[in-house]
Design a protein around this motif. Structure first.
Motif, PDB file in Angstrom:
ATOM      1  N   THR A  29       0.826  -1.205   0.000  1.00  0.00           N
ATOM      2  CA  THR A  29       0.000   0.000   0.000  1.00  0.00           C
ATOM      3  C   THR A  29       0.864   1.261   0.000  1.00  0.00           C
ATOM      4  OG1 THR A  29      -1.694  -1.199   1.237  1.00  0.00           O
ATOM      5  CG2 THR A  29      -1.870   1.191   1.190  1.00  0.00           C
ATOM      6  N   LEU A  30       1.952   1.261   0.752  1.00  0.00           N
ATOM      7  CA  LEU A  30       2.827   2.429   0.830  1.00  0.00           C
ATOM      8  C   LEU A  30       3.512   2.734  -0.493  1.00  0.00           C
ATOM      9  CD1 LEU A  30       4.465   1.843   4.340  1.00  0.00           C
ATOM     10  CD2 LEU A  30       2.881   3.664   3.716  1.00  0.00           C
ATOM     11  N   ALA A  31       3.552   1.749  -1.396  1.00  0.00           N
ATOM     12  CA  ALA A  31       4.189   1.970  -2.698  1.00  0.00           C
ATOM     13  C   ALA A  31       3.208   2.501  -3.744  1.00  0.00           C
ATOM     14  CB  ALA A  31       4.818   0.670  -3.191  1.00  0.00           C
ATOM     15  N   GLU A  32       1.937   2.681  -3.386  1.00  0.00           N
ATOM     16  CA  GLU A  32       0.940   3.129  -4.351  1.00  0.00           C
ATOM     17  C   GLU A  32       1.021   4.637  -4.584  1.00  0.00           C
ATOM     18  OE1 GLU A  32      -2.812   1.746  -2.975  1.00  0.00           O
ATOM     19  OE2 GLU A  32      -2.378  -0.370  -3.379  1.00  0.00           O
ATOM     20  N   ASP A  33       0.432   5.069  -5.690  1.00  0.00           N
ATOM     21  CA  ASP A  33       0.554   6.468  -6.118  1.00  0.00           C
ATOM     22  C   ASP A  33      -0.090   7.437  -5.138  1.00  0.00           C
ATOM     23  OD1 ASP A  33       1.915   5.675  -8.357  1.00  0.00           O
ATOM     24  OD2 ASP A  33       0.127   5.607  -9.637  1.00  0.00           O
ATOM     25  N   HIS A  34      -1.250   7.080  -4.588  1.00  0.00           N
ATOM     26  CA  HIS A  34      -1.940   8.039  -3.721  1.00  0.00           C
ATOM     27  C   HIS A  34      -1.160   8.292  -2.437  1.00  0.00           C
ATOM     28  CE1 HIS A  34      -3.312   4.249  -1.911  1.00  0.00           C
ATOM     29  NE2 HIS A  34      -3.631   4.946  -0.831  1.00  0.00           N
ATOM     30  N   ILE A  35      -0.357   7.320  -1.996  1.00  0.00           N
ATOM     31  CA  ILE A  35       0.480   7.533  -0.812  1.00  0.00           C
ATOM     32  C   ILE A  35       1.587   8.536  -1.132  1.00  0.00           C
ATOM     33  CG2 ILE A  35       2.049   6.443   0.832  1.00  0.00           C
ATOM     34  CD1 ILE A  35      -0.843   5.695   1.291  1.00  0.00           C
ATOM     35  N   ARG A  36       2.188   8.414  -2.314  1.00  0.00           N
ATOM     36  CA  ARG A  36       3.201   9.389  -2.713  1.00  0.00           C
ATOM     37  C   ARG A  36       2.604  10.781  -2.844  1.00  0.00           C
ATOM     38  NH1 ARG A  36       5.193   4.899  -5.855  1.00  0.00           N
ATOM     39  NH2 ARG A  36       3.950   5.536  -7.652  1.00  0.00           N
ATOM     40  N   THR A  37       1.337  10.837  -3.273  1.00  0.00           N
ATOM     41  CA  THR A  37       0.665  12.132  -3.370  1.00  0.00           C
ATOM     42  C   THR A  37       0.485  12.760  -1.994  1.00  0.00           C
ATOM     43  OG1 THR A  37      -0.523  11.395  -5.344  1.00  0.00           O
ATOM     44  CG2 THR A  37      -1.406  13.325  -4.194  1.00  0.00           C
ATOM     45  N   PHE A  38       0.083  11.960  -1.015  1.00  0.00           N
ATOM     46  CA  PHE A  38      -0.057  12.468   0.352  1.00  0.00           C
ATOM     47  C   PHE A  38       1.272  13.015   0.861  1.00  0.00           C
ATOM     48  CE2 PHE A  38      -3.743   9.340   0.874  1.00  0.00           C
ATOM     49  CZ  PHE A  38      -4.691  10.339   0.712  1.00  0.00           C
TER      50      PHE A  38
END
Length: 332
Positions: free
Chosen positions: A225-234
């Motif tokens: 989950t931490l590697a997903e795009d929305h986490i990078r956006t946060f």
């Protein structure tokens, strides 16, 4: 029906069909086998008259479909059984009579079930707290010494048999340190404090094994989950790491945790045989082993059906929790 109500209806119908299928399989496996079922059920020391009586009670001369119907009828509405000198009514859900003492199987299970439920649900609280907490911390501290230590501990936990952990805990905690008494089951209704105090070691023994599995699963799900795009956006917007872990990444890891917990709770009701035997807890698992040893088929069938019931219900509850956590599941 559509929406959440339709989802519940579909899952409810599926659960009923699954339970019926389990009852058919269990009945065929145990009662439609090669050999003299009446002799096997009654035992090697039974006289021909006793074997004949058992054959009449099991209705072995009836067609297969009719025998299963009487079996299912007993579960749904109850039935009468001849004990040789009198007729005994077995109320629904009737799972038959034990031939080791003419005791109703349902009553036997009800006396053993609270012990197994006490063990499983107490251990469940511990394995969720320890396992999920360890998995989250391991994912958060990825690449650091903390993660390496936690990974080694969880690997050791997965590889260690439950009876080894139980023996070590009893020797150290009860024997050397004398922090706890040797476990003796006390009913919750008799003394809640002694109930928890005496079950603490069995809870820990079972929970430490399961917690290691939950820790590995949680860590893997969190890292994905931490590697997903929305986490990078946060992170790009400056959201704090603790908020990302607690509010977003952990929620994405809930689905596999719910599935694993449902399977563990359902199967552990009858599967914690080693824990119950090691600590002398008179639960479902220990009684099932005894029934198999003395070839008490009605008890074996009843126990297997109850264990299957808990597995199916636990997975049905998991489906509902999926839908609550992720509304997209309702549309599946």
């Amino acid at each position: 029906m559509s929406g959440f109500g339709g989802f519940l209806l579909r899952r409810g119908i599926g659960t009923v069909i699954t339970l019926l299928a389990i009852s058919v399989i269990v009945y065929v496996v145990f009662f439609v086998t090669p050999g003299n079922v009446a002799q096997i059920t009654c035992g090697p020391r039974c006289s021909p008259e006793q074997v004949h009586q058992v054959a009449q009670q099991l209705r072995l001369d009836d067609p297969l479909y009719l025998r299963y119907w009487h079996f299912l009828q007993g579960i749904l509405v109850g039935q009468d059984y001849s004990t040789g000198t009198s007729v005994e009514h077995c109320s629904a859900p009737c799972l038959g009579l034990s031939y080791q003492g003419d005791q109703q199987v349902t009553q036997l299970i009800l006396t053993k079930l609270p012990v197994s439920l006490s063990l499983v649900f107490g251990a469940m609280v511990l394995w969720l707290i320890l396992g999920v907490g360890t998995g989250v911390l391991s994912a958060w501290r990825r690449g650091r010494l903390t993660e390496r230590l936690l990974t080694g501990i969880t690997l050791a936990g997965v590889a260690t048999p439950v009876f080894v952990i139980g023996l070590v805990l009893m020797i150290v905690v009860c024997g050397q340190l004398q922090l706890l008494p040797f476990p003796q089951y006390v009913a919750l209704t008799d003394d809640p404090e002694q109930w928890a105090w005496n079950l603490l070691l069995p809870w820990l023994s079972l929970a430490l094994i399961e917690a290691a599995t939950f820790a590995r699963l949680t860590r893997a799900s969190m890292l994905e989950t931490l590697a997903e795009d929305h986490i990078r956006t946060f992170r790009a917007y400056g959201v704090g790491e603790r908020s990302i872990i607690g509010r977003h990444a952990l929620r994405g890891a809930f689905a596999p945790i719910i599935a694993l917990n449902a399977n563990n709770v359902g199967s552990a009701v009858g599967g914690a045989v080693l824990t119950e035997t090691l600590f002398g807890l008179p639960g479902i698992g220990q009684e099932l082993v005894h029934a198999v040893n003395v070839v008490d088929l009605p008890v074996v069938v009843g126990m297997v059906l109850v264990i299957g019931f808990f597995v199916v219900i636990a997975n049905a509850v998991a489906d509902v929790l999926y839908a609550v956590a992720d509304r997209r599941v309702v549309l599946a």
